[in-house]
Design an enzyme around this catalytic site. Structure first.
Site, mmCIF file in Angstrom:
data_model
loop_
_atom_site.group_PDB
_atom_site.id
_atom_site.type_symbol
_atom_site.label_atom_id
_atom_site.label_comp_id
_atom_site.label_asym_id
_atom_site.label_seq_id
_atom_site.Cartn_x
_atom_site.Cartn_y
_atom_site.Cartn_z
ATOM 1 N N LYS A 19 0.822 -1.228 0.000
ATOM 2 C CA LYS A 19 0.000 0.000 0.000
ATOM 3 C C LYS A 19 0.846 1.264 0.000
ATOM 4 O O LYS A 19 0.555 2.206 -0.728
ATOM 5 C CB LYS A 19 -0.846 0.037 1.282
ATOM 6 C CG LYS A 19 -2.288 -0.277 1.087
ATOM 7 C CD LYS A 19 -3.043 -0.132 2.403
ATOM 8 C CE LYS A 19 -2.334 -0.806 3.523
ATOM 9 N NZ LYS A 19 -2.390 -0.262 4.816
ATOM 10 N N ARG A 93 -10.052 1.914 8.749
ATOM 11 C CA ARG A 93 -9.710 0.512 9.010
ATOM 12 C C ARG A 93 -10.849 -0.212 9.722
ATOM 13 O O ARG A 93 -10.748 -1.407 9.973
ATOM 14 C CB ARG A 93 -8.478 0.473 9.893
ATOM 15 C CG ARG A 93 -7.186 0.065 9.191
ATOM 16 C CD ARG A 93 -6.178 -0.133 10.272
ATOM 17 N NE ARG A 93 -4.906 -0.670 9.983
ATOM 18 C CZ ARG A 93 -3.846 -0.029 9.515
ATOM 19 N NH1 ARG A 93 -3.950 1.207 9.102
ATOM 20 N NH2 ARG A 93 -2.692 -0.621 9.426
ATOM 21 N N ARG A 127 11.293 -6.265 6.088
ATOM 22 C CA ARG A 127 11.024 -4.880 5.669
ATOM 23 C C ARG A 127 11.801 -3.885 6.540
ATOM 24 O O ARG A 127 11.847 -4.012 7.744
ATOM 25 C CB ARG A 127 9.528 -4.630 5.795
ATOM 26 C CG ARG A 127 9.117 -3.202 5.556
ATOM 27 C CD ARG A 127 7.650 -3.119 5.333
ATOM 28 N NE ARG A 127 6.887 -2.931 6.553
ATOM 29 C CZ ARG A 127 5.610 -2.566 6.558
ATOM 30 N NH1 ARG A 127 4.968 -2.384 5.424
ATOM 31 N NH2 ARG A 127 4.982 -2.412 7.693
ATOM 32 N N ARG A 171 -1.496 -8.375 13.581
ATOM 33 C CA ARG A 171 -1.991 -7.297 12.699
ATOM 34 C C ARG A 171 -2.847 -7.874 11.571
ATOM 35 O O ARG A 171 -3.843 -7.283 11.165
ATOM 36 C CB ARG A 171 -0.813 -6.502 12.132
ATOM 37 C CG ARG A 171 -0.181 -5.615 13.197
ATOM 38 C CD ARG A 171 1.204 -5.140 12.790
ATOM 39 N NE ARG A 171 1.176 -4.243 11.666
ATOM 40 C CZ ARG A 171 2.207 -4.042 10.855
ATOM 41 N NH1 ARG A 171 3.325 -4.711 11.018
ATOM 42 N NH2 ARG A 171 2.112 -3.172 9.869
HETATM 43 P P1 AMP Z 1 0.233 1.030 9.259
HETATM 44 O O1 AMP Z 1 1.533 1.713 9.032
HETATM 45 O O2 AMP Z 1 -0.877 1.563 8.397
HETATM 46 O O3 AMP Z 1 0.349 -0.467 9.219
HETATM 47 O O4 AMP Z 1 -0.214 1.399 10.780
HETATM 48 C C1 AMP Z 1 0.579 1.013 11.884
HETATM 49 C C2 AMP Z 1 -0.282 0.894 13.118
HETATM 50 O O5 AMP Z 1 -0.910 2.163 13.401
HETATM 51 C C3 AMP Z 1 -1.424 -0.099 13.022
HETATM 52 O O6 AMP Z 1 -1.018 -1.441 13.292
HETATM 53 C C4 AMP Z 1 -2.368 0.442 14.097
HETATM 54 O O7 AMP Z 1 -1.893 0.122 15.399
HETATM 55 C C5 AMP Z 1 -2.227 1.954 13.917
HETATM 56 N N1 AMP Z 1 -3.204 2.497 12.931
HETATM 57 C C6 AMP Z 1 -2.924 3.056 11.708
HETATM 58 N N2 AMP Z 1 -4.048 3.435 11.094
HETATM 59 C C7 AMP Z 1 -5.067 3.114 11.922
HETATM 60 C C8 AMP Z 1 -6.485 3.224 11.837
HETATM 61 N N3 AMP Z 1 -7.081 3.754 10.755
HETATM 62 N N4 AMP Z 1 -7.217 2.781 12.893
HETATM 63 C C9 AMP Z 1 -6.644 2.242 13.979
HETATM 64 N N5 AMP Z 1 -5.330 2.081 14.122
HETATM 65 C C10 AMP Z 1 -4.523 2.517 13.105
#
Ligand code: AMP
Length: 223
Positions: A19, A93, A127, A171
């Site tokens: 993404k 999300r 990563r 996750r």
């Molecule tokens: P990402 O980099 O998008 O994988 O986000 C890393 C972490 O941030 C996720 O595993 C969640 O803990 C938190 N996070 C990011 N976006 C959201 C969201 N829209 N709702 C809830 N938690 C989020």
């Protein structure tokens, strides 16, 4: 491509589906503002803001932060760029977040990257991330020019605290239970566009062609 009216898009896909990389390419090719909820949260953690400190434990453990916290944060950022076309990455999300977004904006299209979970597990554990920009590298198939250093700034790369195998499993579980219903939400609105594959570089041309078509329609004022 110069847009004649505002275009609002969301990109979805499990963590590690490419993404971030695809979002960067979309932003660059089509001039959309890229807003990543994960990058915003990590910037808060890095800057040791009150919110960042509060949220760090959940993020490190691979749990979602509360809907009202992230929705307020993202909607505030969107409000600050009223004249921009944007691409949301990592938000919404949950269905509650999707409804909060819907109350404020009409989303034109939702791009869904459908990558098998076993591919993702392999990927995430190899990563490396440049935290200030969110740029990601993979030691196997997308290495930085100089090992351990960001290509653009030369700054050090780190492995995210939440990219460990156990946290990755958690996750992906959170994605399955909380985020997959969001796909259904957008599918029922008729705006979900799914791209399947195991390699970002093979998925990208299809996304690019789709957006070219979609945006030329937007430019003609038909959509
Ligand atoms: P990402 O980099 O998008 O994988 O986000 C890393 C972490 O941030 C996720 O595993 C969640 O803990 C938190 N996070 C990011 N976006 C959201 C969201 N829209 N709702 C809830 N938690 C989020």
């Amino acid at each position: 491509m110069v847009l004649q009216r505002l275009f609002r898009a969301v990109i979805m896909g499990p963590p590690g589906s490419g993404k971030g990389t695809v979002s960067g390419r979309i932003a660059k090719t089509f001039g959309l503002e890229h807003i990543s909820s994960g990058d915003i949260l990590r910037a808060n953690i890095n800057a040791k803001t009150e919110l960042g400190l509060l949220m760090k434990a959940s993020i490190d453990q691979g749990q979602l932060v509360p809907d009202h916290v992230i929705s307020r944060l993202i909607l505030r950022d969107l409000k600050a760029i009223p004249q921009s076309s944007w691409l949301l990455d990592g938000f919404p999300r949950t269905v509650t977040q999707a409804e909060a977004l819907d109350d404020a904006y009409s989303v034109d299209t939702v791009i869904n990257l459908n990558v098998p979970f076993h591919t993702i597990k392999e990927r995430l554990t190899s990563r490396w991330t440049h935290l200030p920009s969110g740029r990601v590298y993979n030691v196997d198939f997308n290495p930085p020019k100089e090992p351990g250093r960001d290509d653009v700034t030369g700054e050090p790369l780190v492995q995210r605290d939440d990219d460990t195998p156990e946290t990755v499993t958690r996750r992906l579980k959170a994605y399955e239970t909380q985020t997959e219903p969001v796909l259904e939400y957008y599918r029922s609105k008729g705006i979900l566009e799914t791209f399947s594959g195991t390699e970002t570089n093979k998925i990208w041309p299809h996304v690019e062609a789709f957006l070219h078509k979609k945006l030329s329609v937007v430019n003609k004022g038909v959509a």
